[in-house]
Design a protein around this motif. Structure first.
Motif: not given
Length: 136
Positions: A30, A40, A44
């Motif tokens: 992240c 994110f 992600s």
């Protein structure tokens, strides 16, 4: 598009604690915003889907961390990542077969209880009843 911990947790059906845990364990990369909050992106989400799948396959956090580290290293680890997935796929197939066997057993038991309830066969599912009858 960017997401906060809360937003990505809701989107993926996870708790915020789980998302933070995955980032703290170096499973989920992240970025941080100017206030040092985790942020994110769509990539992600791909990482989280992979983590969720691997966890559902029973793969340990340590093994997922090792896989994640291989991914971060880049294409030089492609063969190792392939082998990782291949070996865990075999474990998933084994678990699938075990699950099929359990379902087959449970189906047999349900049909047997249906036969008992419909009076087609006597109740032979109570071991102590059989002992009492044998003692007579």
């Amino acid at each position: 598009m960017t997401y906060t911990v809360k937003e990505i947790a809701q989107k993926m059906g996870l708790t915020e604690h789980t998302v933070r845990f995955y980032t703290d364990k170096d499973l989920l990369p992240c970025k941080r915003d100017k206030n040092n909050r985790r942020i994110f992106d769509d990539e992600s989400i791909n990482w989280l889907r992979t983590i969720q799948c691997l966890r559902k396959c029973g793969i340990s956090i340590e093994d997922i961390r090792a896989y994640s580290a291989l991914c971060m290293e880049g294409s030089s680890t492609l063969k190792a990542r392939y082998e990782f997935m291949k070996s865990h796929r075999e474990l998933a197939f084994k678990r699938l077969e075990e699950a099929r066997e359990l379902v087959d057993y449970m189906e047999h038991k349900v049909r047997h209880y249906e036969d008992i309830l419909e009076g087609r066969v006597p109740d032979d599912t109570n071991p102590s009843a059989g002992i009492r009858q044998a003692d007579r």
